[in-house]
Design a protein around this motif. Structure first.
Motif, PDB file in Angstrom:
ATOM      1  N   SER A  71      17.348   1.739  -1.353  1.00 12.79           N
ATOM      2  CA  SER A  71      15.894   1.591  -1.472  1.00 12.79           C
ATOM      3  C   SER A  71      15.199   1.688  -0.122  1.00 12.79           C
ATOM      4  O   SER A  71      13.973   1.539  -0.033  1.00 12.79           O
ATOM      5  CB  SER A  71      15.568   0.249  -2.138  1.00 12.79           C
ATOM      6  OG  SER A  71      16.210   0.138  -3.399  1.00 12.79           O
ATOM      7  N   GLY A  72      15.966   1.910   0.923  1.00 11.88           N
ATOM      8  CA  GLY A  72      15.392   2.126   2.250  1.00 11.88           C
ATOM      9  C   GLY A  72      15.283   0.896   3.115  1.00 11.88           C
ATOM     10  O   GLY A  72      14.710   0.951   4.212  1.00 11.88           O
ATOM     11  N   TYR A  73      15.852  -0.224   2.663  1.00 10.61           N
ATOM     12  CA  TYR A  73      15.762  -1.456   3.438  1.00 10.61           C
ATOM     13  C   TYR A  73      16.938  -1.590   4.401  1.00 10.61           C
ATOM     14  O   TYR A  73      18.034  -1.083   4.155  1.00 10.61           O
ATOM     15  CB  TYR A  73      15.725  -2.672   2.506  1.00 10.61           C
ATOM     16  CG  TYR A  73      14.485  -2.736   1.645  1.00 10.61           C
ATOM     17  CD1 TYR A  73      13.247  -3.047   2.200  1.00 10.61           C
ATOM     18  CD2 TYR A  73      14.540  -2.474   0.271  1.00 10.61           C
ATOM     19  CE1 TYR A  73      12.099  -3.090   1.414  1.00 10.61           C
ATOM     20  CE2 TYR A  73      13.404  -2.518  -0.526  1.00 10.61           C
ATOM     21  CZ  TYR A  73      12.187  -2.825   0.055  1.00 10.61           C
ATOM     22  OH  TYR A  73      11.046  -2.867  -0.720  1.00 10.61           O
ATOM     23  N   THR A  74      16.698  -2.283   5.507  1.00 16.76           N
ATOM     24  CA  THR A  74      17.766  -2.670   6.425  1.00 16.76           C
ATOM     25  C   THR A  74      18.339  -3.978   5.911  1.00 16.76           C
ATOM     26  O   THR A  74      17.639  -4.989   5.851  1.00 16.76           O
ATOM     27  CB  THR A  74      17.234  -2.844   7.854  1.00 16.76           C
ATOM     28  OG1 THR A  74      16.645  -1.610   8.284  1.00 16.76           O
ATOM     29  CG2 THR A  74      18.352  -3.241   8.804  1.00 16.76           C
ATOM     30  N   VAL A  75      19.614  -3.959   5.526  1.00 16.94           N
ATOM     31  CA  VAL A  75      20.191  -5.056   4.746  1.00 16.94           C
ATOM     32  C   VAL A  75      21.344  -5.728   5.483  1.00 16.94           C
ATOM     33  O   VAL A  75      22.347  -5.087   5.819  1.00 16.94           O
ATOM     34  CB  VAL A  75      20.691  -4.545   3.378  1.00 16.94           C
ATOM     35  CG1 VAL A  75      21.182  -5.710   2.528  1.00 16.94           C
ATOM     36  CG2 VAL A  75      19.586  -3.786   2.653  1.00 16.94           C
ATOM     37  N   LEU A 253      13.403  -9.263  -8.071  1.00 19.43           N
ATOM     38  CA  LEU A 253      12.869  -8.745  -6.805  1.00 19.43           C
ATOM     39  C   LEU A 253      11.718  -7.763  -7.042  1.00 19.43           C
ATOM     40  O   LEU A 253      10.728  -7.765  -6.304  1.00 19.43           O
ATOM     41  CB  LEU A 253      13.979  -8.055  -6.008  1.00 19.43           C
ATOM     42  CG  LEU A 253      15.081  -8.952  -5.436  1.00 19.43           C
ATOM     43  CD1 LEU A 253      16.171  -8.102  -4.799  1.00 19.43           C
ATOM     44  CD2 LEU A 253      14.524  -9.942  -4.418  1.00 19.43           C
ATOM     45  N   GLN A 254      11.854  -6.943  -8.065  1.00 18.89           N
ATOM     46  CA  GLN A 254      10.786  -5.990  -8.380  1.00 18.89           C
ATOM     47  C   GLN A 254       9.486  -6.713  -8.724  1.00 18.89           C
ATOM     48  O   GLN A 254       8.395  -6.269  -8.346  1.00 18.89           O
ATOM     49  CB  GLN A 254      11.217  -5.076  -9.529  1.00 18.89           C
ATOM     50  CG  GLN A 254      12.280  -4.060  -9.131  1.00 18.89           C
ATOM     51  CD  GLN A 254      12.857  -3.324 -10.327  1.00 18.89           C
ATOM     52  OE1 GLN A 254      12.963  -3.873 -11.428  1.00 18.89           O
ATOM     53  NE2 GLN A 254      13.241  -2.068 -10.122  1.00 18.89           N
ATOM     54  N   LYS A 255       9.593  -7.832  -9.407  1.00 23.02           N
ATOM     55  CA  LYS A 255       8.407  -8.634  -9.737  1.00 23.02           C
ATOM     56  C   LYS A 255       7.759  -9.206  -8.474  1.00 23.02           C
ATOM     57  O   LYS A 255       6.569  -9.525  -8.476  1.00 23.02           O
ATOM     58  CB  LYS A 255       8.783  -9.777 -10.687  1.00 23.02           C
ATOM     59  CG  LYS A 255       9.164  -9.323 -12.080  1.00 23.02           C
ATOM     60  CD  LYS A 255       9.604 -10.507 -12.932  1.00 23.02           C
ATOM     61  CE  LYS A 255      10.071 -10.057 -14.316  1.00 23.02           C
ATOM     62  NZ  LYS A 255      10.575 -11.193 -15.117  1.00 23.02           N
ATOM     63  N   GLN A 256       8.570  -9.327  -7.413  1.00 22.84           N
ATOM     64  CA  GLN A 256       8.067  -9.840  -6.131  1.00 22.84           C
ATOM     65  C   GLN A 256       7.620  -8.701  -5.213  1.00 22.84           C
ATOM     66  O   GLN A 256       7.428  -8.907  -4.020  1.00 22.84           O
ATOM     67  CB  GLN A 256       9.163 -10.682  -5.444  1.00 22.84           C
ATOM     68  CG  GLN A 256       9.572 -11.917  -6.233  1.00 22.84           C
ATOM     69  CD  GLN A 256      10.760 -12.633  -5.604  1.00 22.84           C
ATOM     70  OE1 GLN A 256      11.461 -12.093  -4.745  1.00 22.84           O
ATOM     71  NE2 GLN A 256      10.990 -13.861  -6.026  1.00 22.84           N
ATOM     72  N   TRP A 258       9.247  -5.952  -4.294  1.00 18.08           N
ATOM     73  CA  TRP A 258      10.235  -5.178  -3.557  1.00 18.08           C
ATOM     74  C   TRP A 258      10.318  -3.809  -4.224  1.00 18.08           C
ATOM     75  O   TRP A 258      10.418  -3.701  -5.445  1.00 18.08           O
ATOM     76  CB  TRP A 258      11.596  -5.877  -3.577  1.00 18.08           C
ATOM     77  CG  TRP A 258      11.624  -7.115  -2.730  1.00 18.08           C
ATOM     78  CD1 TRP A 258      11.232  -8.370  -3.074  1.00 18.08           C
ATOM     79  CD2 TRP A 258      12.064  -7.186  -1.370  1.00 18.08           C
ATOM     80  NE1 TRP A 258      11.389  -9.239  -2.021  1.00 18.08           N
ATOM     81  CE2 TRP A 258      11.906  -8.539  -0.952  1.00 18.08           C
ATOM     82  CE3 TRP A 258      12.570  -6.264  -0.459  1.00 18.08           C
ATOM     83  CZ2 TRP A 258      12.235  -8.971   0.324  1.00 18.08           C
ATOM     84  CZ3 TRP A 258      12.908  -6.693   0.818  1.00 18.08           C
ATOM     85  CH2 TRP A 258      12.738  -8.037   1.199  1.00 18.08           C
ATOM     86  N   LYS A 259      10.280  -2.763  -3.440  1.00 17.54           N
ATOM     87  CA  LYS A 259      10.231  -1.395  -3.959  1.00 17.54           C
ATOM     88  C   LYS A 259      11.651  -0.888  -4.218  1.00 17.54           C
ATOM     89  O   LYS A 259      12.363  -0.471  -3.297  1.00 17.54           O
ATOM     90  CB  LYS A 259       9.508  -0.467  -2.973  1.00 17.54           C
ATOM     91  CG  LYS A 259       8.101  -0.938  -2.611  1.00 17.54           C
ATOM     92  CD  LYS A 259       7.208  -1.093  -3.842  1.00 17.54           C
ATOM     93  CE  LYS A 259       5.802  -1.544  -3.457  1.00 17.54           C
ATOM     94  NZ  LYS A 259       4.977  -1.829  -4.664  1.00 17.54           N
TER      95      LYS A 259
END
Length: 405
Positions: A71-75, A253-256, A258-259
């Motif tokens: 999803s493009g995040y640094t995890v 997470l989507q509800k919060q 997060w893309k």
């Protein structure tokens, strides 16, 4: 100190549960809070997901990391124990923490560790949190080491808490009933923070519902809510439960905001090993004969793994098997097939159970096999004995698998 000197000091100087067992277990979080303050509270400088449970928390954590990376995040990803190298415990986007950071972190804080008698796990958690904060990760997946309520990781305020399931493991610390263990693992549920439960169990549902209600936290039972089917590169039918847990967590997470798209989810689940470097979950090490290893080590985990093993097509089955000395063998022996040749061995750690004792116990239950001086010797003999169309399974302990991979 060199990197190896540093790691050796960490392993030998301070208690480490995986090596020593009960002596390393701490009964409160005071040392962790003290360390966090010393480090200027790095745990408050990044978003996180907290993952607890008896089985599946490692796979679930890695799946979540893989999806978030897609999803493009640094995890960031913090897990335990490691298989080969300490640095496996702390990763960002699948890349292990550098040796230089490990060396510098211990060097800069060594006096503090010694003064306050911090445990191996406490200072490792501090190192992970400090690393994630300094590298400015978007989110970190934090796997609980042992239990939940008193685990050193339990100073974070996550986006969502995840509890995969509850089984009778580490009963000397967490309690002798599923209800008691659920109370401990439910300790990661935070006020107003949603919690995902992977597996609905009659003995634990009332515990989680009560704790969540007291914390005003929304609670989601993944196996009751998720009906869609996804595949993962992590093999083994038991991963179906973990995938549902991941999907429900992603939904929260989507509800919060997060893309995370459906294509991110599909690709992430298919590239867990590539994205995170996970090993030891129904991993095929070679063919002809087929060699399979898995880190499942308790009743709940072995139920699924042995079921998967039954579905394999082979002429003869060979099992390289070792456990730690506090393992309740009575709870797992009936799960293990008798139509196999066993190669009993002791993992090379202080907690490893003597191979001759293991052999004697199994022989009394009419299992066939022999004891060997080491995991490597047992594995070599299995390879020598197995024919092309046989299957060799390596397991019983994370530490047995670690010596083979």
């Amino acid at each position: 100190m060199t990197y190896q000197d540093t790691v050796n000091w960490m392993f030998s100087q301070l208690p480490m549960y995986q090596q020593q067992g009960k002596a390393a277990y701490k009964v409160d979080l005071s040392n962790t809070v003290l360390l966090a303050t010393h480090l200027k509270n790095p745990e408050n400088q990044f978003k996180s997901i907290h993952v607890a449970g008896t089985n599946g928390k490692g796979s679930t954590s890695h799946m979540l990391a893989a999806v978030l990376q897609e999803s493009g995040y640094t995890v960031g990803l913090y897990t335990s124990p490691h298989l080969k190298d300490f640095r496996e415990r702390i990763k960002i986007n699948g890349n292990e923490i550098s040796k230089e950071f490990v060396i510098d972190f211990i060097k800069q804080n060594k006096t503090f560790f010694e003064t306050h008698s911090l445990s191996f796990f406490e200072m490792t958690v501090g190192m992970a949190f400090d690393y994630f904060a300094k590298q400015q990760v978007d989110i970190a997946i934090i796997e609980v080491g042992l239990g939940g309520r008193l685990d050193s990781t339990n100073i974070i305020i996550p986006e969502v808490s995840v509890i995969t399931n509850i089984g009778l493991d580490h009963t000397q610390f967490l309690g002798n009933t599923l209800h008691a263990i659920a109370e401990e693992k439910g300790g990661i549920i935070k006020k107003n923070i949603p919690v995902v439960i992977g597996e609905t169990q009659d003995e634990t549902k009332s515990v989680f519902n009560r704790i969540a209600a007291e914390a005003s936290s929304s609670i989601y039972y993944a196996d009751q809510l998720i009906t869609t089917s996804y595949k993962s590169d992590l093999k083994g039918s038991y991963q179906e439960k973990n995938i549902k847990t991941v999907l429900q967590t992603i939904s929260v997470l989507q509800k919060q905001n997060w893309k995370i798209s459906q294509s991110n989810i599909e690709k992430g689940l298919q590239q867990v090993v590539k994205n995170t470097g996970l090993k030891g979950r129904w991993q095929i090490l070679k063919e002809d004969p087929k060699v399979i290893c898995d880190t499942a080590h308790n009743k709940e985990g072995l139920v699924y793994v042995m079921k998967q093993l039954e579905e394999e097509d082979y002429n003869a089955l060979h099992i390289v098997f070792g456990v730690v000395n506090d393992k309740d063998l009575d709870s797992i022996i009936t799960l293990l097939p008798k139509n196999a040749t066993y190669y009993f061995c002791k993992p090379n750690i202080p907690r490893g159970k003597n191979a001759e004792e293991l052999f004697t116990y199994f022989k009394e239950k009419n299992y066939v096999g022999n004891a060997y001086d080491s995991v490597n010797e047992a594995y070599k003999q299995a390879l020598k004995s197995a024919k092309k169309n046989d299957v060799i399974y390596v397991g019983g302990s994370t530490f047995v698998v670690a010596e083979i991979i």
